[in-house]
Enzyme design. Structure first.
Site, PDB file in Angstrom:
ATOM      1  CD  GLU A 180      10.209  12.416  11.552  1.00 34.46           C
ATOM      2  OE1 GLU A 180       9.175  11.918  11.633  1.00 34.46           O
ATOM      3  OE2 GLU A 180      11.290  12.190  11.262  1.00 34.46           O
ATOM      4  CD  GLU A 184      13.333   3.818   8.360  1.00 38.39           C
ATOM      5  OE1 GLU A 184      13.112   5.104   9.209  1.00 38.39           O
ATOM      6  OE2 GLU A 184      13.265   4.413   6.701  1.00 38.39           O
ATOM      7  CE  LYS A 240      -1.852   2.461   2.889  1.00 37.29           C
ATOM      8  NZ  LYS A 240      -1.485   3.806   2.020  1.00 37.29           N
ATOM      9  CB  CYS A 289      13.411   8.855   8.434  1.00 36.46           C
ATOM     10  SG  CYS A 289      14.081   8.096   7.771  1.00 36.46           S
TER      11      CYS A 289
HETATM   12  P1  ADP Z   1       2.725  10.508   7.275  1.00 44.41           P
HETATM   13  O1  ADP Z   1       2.252  10.987   8.907  1.00 44.41           O
HETATM   14  O2  ADP Z   1       3.876  11.210   7.549  1.00 44.41           O
HETATM   15  O3  ADP Z   1       1.162  10.967   6.621  1.00 44.41           O
HETATM   16  P2  ADP Z   1       1.974   7.869   8.487  1.00 44.41           P
HETATM   17  O4  ADP Z   1       2.805   7.186   9.079  1.00 44.41           O
HETATM   18  O5  ADP Z   1       0.670   8.356   9.078  1.00 44.41           O
HETATM   19  O6  ADP Z   1       3.268   9.493   7.935  1.00 44.41           O
HETATM   20  O7  ADP Z   1       1.714   7.094   7.040  1.00 44.41           O
HETATM   21  C1  ADP Z   1       2.639   6.881   6.244  1.00 44.41           C
HETATM   22  C2  ADP Z   1       2.378   5.396   5.349  1.00 44.41           C
HETATM   23  O8  ADP Z   1       1.801   4.357   6.845  1.00 44.41           O
HETATM   24  C3  ADP Z   1       0.601   5.765   4.568  1.00 44.41           C
HETATM   25  O9  ADP Z   1       0.694   4.848   3.498  1.00 44.41           O
HETATM   26  C4  ADP Z   1      -0.721   5.661   5.542  1.00 44.41           C
HETATM   27  O10 ADP Z   1      -1.353   5.910   4.780  1.00 44.41           O
HETATM   28  C5  ADP Z   1      -0.479   4.417   6.171  1.00 44.41           C
HETATM   29  N1  ADP Z   1      -1.290   4.413   7.021  1.00 44.41           N
HETATM   30  C6  ADP Z   1      -1.531   5.868   8.151  1.00 44.41           C
HETATM   31  N2  ADP Z   1      -2.657   5.260   9.274  1.00 44.41           N
HETATM   32  C7  ADP Z   1      -1.958   3.933   9.001  1.00 44.41           C
HETATM   33  C8  ADP Z   1      -2.887   2.880   9.911  1.00 44.41           C
HETATM   34  N3  ADP Z   1      -3.667   3.385  11.058  1.00 44.41           N
HETATM   35  N4  ADP Z   1      -3.224   1.592   9.843  1.00 44.41           N
HETATM   36  C9  ADP Z   1      -2.268   1.118   8.813  1.00 44.41           C
HETATM   37  N5  ADP Z   1      -1.748   2.407   7.585  1.00 44.41           N
HETATM   38  C10 ADP Z   1      -2.120   3.786   8.016  1.00 44.41           C
END
Ligand code: ADP
Length: 479
Positions: free
Chosen positions: A383, A252, A177, A286
């Site tokens: 961050e 990560e 995804k 990161c």
């Molecule tokens: P950012 O805050 O930089 O957008 P995230 O950690 O929220 O970073 O997002 C990184 C990835 O994790 C994206 O592909 C996002 O869609 C996915 N993501 C965000 N929330 C969830 C969740 N609760 N469960 C699984 N994947 C998630």
């Protein structure tokens, strides 16, 4: 799998996709939702159990991975075009990262024929029968199964490939995804993988929001492992979601990289090193060095040099081949960066250079140098994920180590000094998974990469990165 297939029966919400350099919508993709996640996982499971990939002779699986790299090389212009447009990153960086992604596939292609366990002859004294017994014991390395790969927006194609390469080398089937902001280069992968010879259904791409589609993948009972890159906050949610079937998890996560510049450092390298180390990709990495500790004797010189370095950087969108730095990914993220700087300013921080949103279309923020910060400020703890560096003077080693380690993160750290013993001493004492000595942003697929503290679990790259997609079985045979 094509999106129209997996999303066919799902009540797909639509996700608009933007060019962050212009704020224009350039595409839309479905938020496929939990039912499509079920379908993608079922396909991954079926291909895994069928053995079509994991039981392919290693020398053939290796050739397929190598071919992926060749196709990426051949199509690099096209991939760069889409990546730069969707993510906003400067073209030179997109090209570097996509070429590196091909190298990652070549590297793991080499490992496929070298995956093996170990054998040992052992004698158990007073074994279960009470008598001594001799055994021949050996270990088998087996793929973990169906791997869910969840990736962020800051290096979309590279991020996908870095997870796919070891997962495929190990023999796993995958559901990937991409981030909702940057799905477009991941959607080029089915064609690339099919041409290379990855059997249909081994890699399944799903698009969607994190809270809906991502969460459904993370909690899915038939997924054996989640490999996640993203924020520490979301990493914690992944861990909770994974608890249902105790799937394996590698993470990560975020960072707050401290960089130390000593009086004796070669400033002609340290200043641009620290500058590029934060301003590259508009600070959206990161490992970007957002806290710079400078020994008092060269403090003023470094602050001035860094401010000039930032001011000289050419900002621009993907249509500008000269651009060194692109925009921030989204309006929301741009506002967050701006708010953190503003909050610091109100609390007494001095913005030496930059600090403003550019008055032009798109989400551009000036490379920003800040001084007079305090450790308790939010910009020093969280961050930022923007082109903002805080510069702090220091006098002695104990003081600077304590400050550098005063963070919940521990992803990377850097030291600039000409004194060799000091450099190696600091490498041991800095709490980070990667330490750069007179270097910054150095990385190679052969070296393990992982976070200390709340920067992650497990490792990517190298043998350790491959091992994260393998499980070990021990076999005893009495002889
Ligand atoms: P950012 O805050 O930089 O957008 P995230 O950690 O929220 O970073 O997002 C990184 C990835 O994790 C994206 O592909 C996002 O869609 C996915 N993501 C965000 N929330 C969830 C969740 N609760 N469960 C699984 N994947 C998630």
């Amino acid at each position: 799998m094509p999106l129209d297939q997996i999303g066919a029966d799902a009540p797909a919400a639509v996700i608009p996709v933007f060019d962050p350099a212009t704020a224009e919508q350039i595409a839309e993709v479905p938020d496929v939702g939990p039912r499509a996640v079920d379908a993608a996982v079922a396909r991954a499971r079926a291909t895994f159990e069928s053995g079509v990939w994991r039981e392919m002779l290693p020398k053939h699986r290796a050739k397929v991975l190598w071919r992926v790299a060749e196709i990426v090389d051949r199509r690099i212009d096209e991939i760069v075009e889409v990546e730069a447009r969707n993510n906003g990153m400067a073209r030179w960086l997109a090209r570097n990262l996509i070429a590196s992604a091909a190298e990652v596939f070549r590297y793991y292609a080499g490992w496929v024929t070298k995956i093996h366990g170990q054998s040992t002859d052992i004698m158990a004294e007073g074994g279960i029968s009470g008598a001594n017994a001799r055994y021949h014991a050996y270990t088998l390395k087996e793929p973990v199964g169906v791997a869910g790969l969840i990736i962020p927006w800051n290096g979309p194609f590279y991020g996908a490939m870095v997870k796919l390469a070891p997962a495929l080398a190990a023999g796993c089937s995958c559901v990937l995804k991409p981030a909702e902001e940057t799905p477009l280069t991941s959607l080029m992968l089915p064609e690339i993988l099919a041409e290379a010879g990855v059997p249909d259904g081994v890699v399944n791409i799903i698009t969607g929001y994190g809270e809906t589609t991502g969460a459904a993948l993370a909690r899915h009972p038939d997924v054996d492992k989640i490999a996640f890159t993203g924020s520490t906050e979301t990493g914690k949610l992944i861990v909770q979601a994974a608890a249902g079937n105790l799937k394996r998890v590698t993470l990560e996560l975020g960072g707050k990289t401290p960089v130390l510049i000593y009086d004796d450092a070669d400033l002609s390298k340290a200043v641009p090193g620290a500058g590029l180390g934060i301003f590259i990709n508009a600070g959206q990495g990161c490992v970007c060095g957002s806290r710079l500790y400078v020994q008092r004797g060269v403090y003023d010189q470094v602050v001035e040099g860094l401010a000039n370095f930032g001011k000289a950087m050419k900002l621009g969108g993907s249509d500008d081949p000269e651009a060194q730095v692109g925009p921030i990914i989204s309006q929301r993220q741009l506002q967050r960066v701006s708010n953190l700087v503003e909050e610091g300013r109100v609390q007494g921080a001095e913005v030496v250079s930059g600090g403003r949103i550019l008055d032009r279309p798109g989400y551009f923020f000036e490379p920003t140098v800040v001084t007079n910060v305090r450790p308790d400020m939010r910009m020093m703890q969280e961050e930022i994920f923007g082109p903002v560096i805080a510069v702090i003077p220091f006098d002695d080693e104990e003081e600077v180590i304590a400050e550098a380690n005063n963070s919940t993160y521990g992803l990377a750290a850097g030291v600039w000094t000409r004194e060799i013993a000091r450099a190696h001493r600091l490498a041991k004492r800095l709490e980070a998974g990667t330490v750069w000595l007179n270097a910054q942003l150095a990385w190679d697929v052969s070296q393990p990469f992982g976070g200390y503290k709340q920067s992650g679990w497990g490792y990517e790259y190298g043998w350790e990165g491959l091992n994260a997609y393998l499980k070990t079985k021990t076999v005893y045979a009495e002889i």
